[in-house]
Motif scaffolding. Structure first.
Motif, short mmCIF file in Angstrom:
data_model
loop_
_atom_site.label_atom_id
_atom_site.label_comp_id
_atom_site.label_asym_id
_atom_site.label_seq_id
_atom_site.Cartn_x
_atom_site.Cartn_y
_atom_site.Cartn_z
N ARG A 143 0.85 -1.20 0.00
CA ARG A 143 0.00 0.00 0.00
C ARG A 143 0.88 1.24 0.00
NH1 ARG A 143 -5.23 1.41 2.16
NH2 ARG A 143 -5.25 3.54 3.01
N ALA A 144 0.72 2.11 -1.02
CA ALA A 144 1.49 3.36 -1.08
C ALA A 144 0.91 4.33 -0.05
CB ALA A 144 1.41 3.96 -2.47
N VAL A 145 1.76 4.82 0.83
CA VAL A 145 1.26 5.67 1.92
C VAL A 145 1.92 7.04 1.97
CG1 VAL A 145 0.63 3.70 3.36
CG2 VAL A 145 2.93 4.70 3.57
N GLY A 146 3.06 7.22 1.27
CA GLY A 146 3.73 8.50 1.38
C GLY A 146 4.88 8.65 0.41
N LEU A 147 5.59 9.76 0.58
CA LEU A 147 6.69 10.10 -0.32
C LEU A 147 7.86 10.67 0.45
CD1 LEU A 147 4.50 11.95 -2.96
CD2 LEU A 147 5.61 9.75 -3.32
N GLU A 148 9.05 10.32 0.01
CA GLU A 148 10.28 10.93 0.49
C GLU A 148 10.71 11.98 -0.52
OE1 GLU A 148 13.82 8.61 2.22
OE2 GLU A 148 14.43 9.14 0.17
N VAL A 149 11.00 13.19 -0.04
CA VAL A 149 11.25 14.33 -0.93
C VAL A 149 12.51 15.04 -0.49
CG1 VAL A 149 10.31 16.51 -1.79
CG2 VAL A 149 8.77 14.59 -1.34
N ARG A 150 13.31 15.45 -1.49
CA ARG A 150 14.50 16.26 -1.21
C ARG A 150 14.25 17.68 -1.70
NH1 ARG A 150 18.50 15.23 2.12
NH2 ARG A 150 20.03 16.19 0.74
N ARG A 151 14.43 18.65 -0.81
CA ARG A 151 14.32 20.07 -1.19
C ARG A 151 15.47 20.81 -0.54
NH1 ARG A 151 8.82 22.79 0.15
NH2 ARG A 151 9.70 22.69 2.25
N GLY A 152 16.34 21.37 -1.42
CA GLY A 152 17.57 21.94 -0.90
C GLY A 152 18.39 20.82 -0.29
N GLY A 153 18.85 20.99 0.92
CA GLY A 153 19.59 19.93 1.58
C GLY A 153 18.76 19.16 2.57
N GLU A 154 17.44 19.32 2.50
CA GLU A 154 16.54 18.76 3.51
C GLU A 154 15.76 17.58 2.94
OE1 GLU A 154 13.19 20.67 6.58
OE2 GLU A 154 13.72 21.70 4.71
N THR A 155 15.54 16.56 3.77
CA THR A 155 14.67 15.44 3.41
C THR A 155 13.33 15.61 4.12
OG1 THR A 155 16.52 13.92 3.08
CG2 THR A 155 14.36 12.94 3.45
N LEU A 156 12.25 15.59 3.33
CA LEU A 156 10.90 15.78 3.85
C LEU A 156 10.07 14.54 3.59
CD1 LEU A 156 10.31 19.35 2.34
CD2 LEU A 156 11.11 18.81 4.65
N LEU A 157 9.08 14.29 4.46
CA LEU A 157 8.17 13.16 4.30
C LEU A 157 6.74 13.68 4.21
CD1 LEU A 157 9.66 10.66 6.93
CD2 LEU A 157 10.13 10.77 4.47
N TYR A 158 5.98 13.15 3.27
CA TYR A 158 4.58 13.52 3.10
C TYR A 158 3.75 12.23 3.09
CZ TYR A 158 6.39 18.05 1.56
OH TYR A 158 7.03 19.26 1.48
N ARG A 159 2.62 12.26 3.74
CA ARG A 159 1.76 11.08 3.82
C ARG A 159 0.44 11.35 3.10
NH1 ARG A 159 1.93 6.44 6.86
NH2 ARG A 159 -0.08 5.37 7.17
#
Length: 543
Positions: free
Chosen positions: A228-244
């Protein structure tokens, strides 16, 4: 970690349509994540300004294929929009919806709901067409489509006349009852400005507070709980973000980036993934396969009458064009250089056209990759004629080169691998000679610049094709739609086979390439995806 009902990966041609139409229907909270910047560059909104975005590293992925053996080992440039609006923000704006038979074939391949009746209805709901409402067009929809006949360069009328002399009847609406014949291309502009999918669909939804847009954020991985796809790992600048995502994630990154992200996330051919140290989650062999594209070939002529070359090169011409545009949003700056064209059969017994024709009242040397310009007009009056086979048989692939999400994928279209594709393109080249020999063009042409007088027989003309043919940037098919997970990636509701809560909505789902420019079909996929997702939400609520 922030949560959203729906997360869309890619603010491109289809993704913007999907976001706008879901927002209009009140489909909960919507987040759109785009790797590129906002669409604020003036070169995006000035229609002829796409020449300045063609090699713009901030707005364009600037991909290149592998060396293509049937094109003299050349690497073929593949621009893709890396900006809000995606390729609809940097393309030549030709609006061509494809032929009825294209979509009836999609349905015959096991994709109910994708035949011409449903597809035409989706187009009509999208459109605000300059020709008004009719059985073939919609009016009052978000996307404005401009008829350029009254504004086209005078040489374009001579092209239409010459095409008639070569046997192609005038077609006043190349998106009407038939695409056959020659006429004036319709383009996606409104009030003299580019009508990208972002301008037509996304920005109105954002202004009403119904969509959140994150830019300059690269999605590096899809996150799963089981299958089940539940979220995404994202890189913005030098930061790693998580979205659900509470309900669904929709990939809309296009024919190159969507299969790349799936493969990076463990969905794709198992042998490819394990070779790069990625644990397969779902072995889907078709991810990245079935790559299709349209190849194009030009003939260029010196003209006895003025063309756009003079206006673009001279200061009086530039000033006149600028004033015309500033005072009335009219003139060459408000148009594409692809002003005339049409579709024809290379053999009379064919049931429908298999070749697309382009006319441009301009001639130029194609810039080398890395140069920030599409064209440098020739220092004389000139124009070009081009042919592009509608339905090539050759198939290629897209594959990750490493587990690094920043590394461009391997793109191998396999151009002209099928002998039939060579035969059809040669037939198109012969038609260009026939067109140039018509009374109208014979009296207009001062000299043939390319391929030139040496290309007088089949062998030399084939050599010229292998040395000069190029992509017209219509990649598609790499996550094809179909019922069988052994040969397809998504089902007819655009759901990824074997994975919950993950859909794809972009040109990668095309089972076969449409007959013509593919930006309109890509936007149509966004429209159909929104409708399918609304239906799913209603079904879930009812149960």
């Amino acid at each position: 970690m922030t949560e959203w009902d729906v997360i869309i990966v890619g603010a491109g041609s289809a993704g913007c349509v999907l976001a706008g139409q879901l927002a209009e229907a009140g489909s909960g909270s919507i987040l759109v994540i785009e790797a590129g910047p906002r669409d604020r560059s003036p070169w995006i909104h000035l229609p002829i300004g796409y020449g300045k975005t063609f090699y713009h590293p901030r707005l364009n992925w600037m991909y290149r294929t592998t060396a293509q053996s049937e094109l003299d080992g050349r690497e073929i440039y593949q621009p893709r929009g890396k900006v809000v609006g995606g390729s609809s923000s940097i393309n030549a704006m030709v609006y061509a919806r494809g032929q009825q038979e294209d979509f009836d074939e999609w349905e015959r391949l096991g994709n109910p709901g994708w035949g011409w009746a449903e597809v035409l209805a989706a187009y009509r709901r999208m459109e605000d067409h300059a020709l008004g409402t009719s059985p073939w067009h919609g009016a009052g929809g978000p996307l404005h489509v401009t008829d350029i006949e009254a504004q086209a360069h005078p040489l374009t009328a001579l092209f239409v006349k010459a095409a008639g002399e070569a046997g192609l009847a005038f077609n006043p609406d190349l998106n009407g009852a038939t695409s056959a014949g020659a006429g004036y291309y319709q383009i996606t502009t409104r009030g003299g400005r580019r009508e990208s999918s972002a301008r037509a669909f996304l920005h109105p939804a954002r202004r009403r507070g119904r969509v959140k847009l994150e830019t300059e954020a690269l999605v590096t991985r899809i996150l799963f709980e089981g299958r089940r796809a539940v979220g995404l790992e994202v890189r913005r600048g030098g930061e790693t973000l998580l979205y659900r995502a509470r309900r669904e994630i929709v990939l809309a990154g296009g024919a190159f980036n969507t299969p790349q992200l799936l493969q990076l996330s463990g969905i794709g051919p198992a042998n490819l993934l394990t070779r790069h140290g990625i644990t397969p989650l779902q072995d889907l062999p078709a991810v990245g396969r079935n790559l299709q594209d349209h190849l194009c070939y030009d003939h260029v002529y010196r003209s006895k009458l003025p063309s756009l070359n003079g206006a673009l090169l001279s200061w009086p011409g530039r000033i006149g064009m600028a004033l015309n545009y500033l005072l009335g949003r009219r003139g060459p700056l408000s148009l594409s250089v692809n002003q005339g064209g049409g579709f024809f059969r290379t053999r009379p017994e064919l049931p429908r056209p298999d070749m697309q024709l382009y006319f441009s009242p301009l001639s130029y040397e194609r810039a080398l990759p890395g140069v920030r310009a599409l064209m440098k007009p020739d220092p004389f009056a000139g124009f070009s004629l081009s042919v592009s086979p509608c339905r090539p048989l050759s198939r290629g692939h897209v594959a990750i080169r490493s587990p690094d999400p920043h590394a461009p994928p391997e793109i191998s279209p396999n151009y002209l691998a099928e002998p039939e594709d060579v035969r059809v393109l040669m037939a198109g080249a012969r038609f260009l000679h026939r067109l140039a020999a018509t009374p109208t063009f014979a009296s207009l042409i001062e000299a043939e610049i390319r391929p030139g007088p040496d290309a007088v027989d089949e062998e030399r003309h084939l050599t010229a094709i292998r040395q000069n043919a190029y992509s017209v940037f219509h990649p598609c098919g790499t996550c094809r739609m179909g019922p069988d997970p052994r040969s397809a990636v998504v089902d007819a509701r655009l759901r990824v086979h074997g994975i919950e809560n993950l859909r794809i909505a972009d040109a990668s789902i095309f089972p076969t390439i449409p007959s013509g420019n593919i930006n309109a079909p890509a936007m149509m996929v966004g429209q159909r995806a929104a409708e399918l997702m609304r239906d799913s939400t209603r079904e879930a609520s009812a149960s």
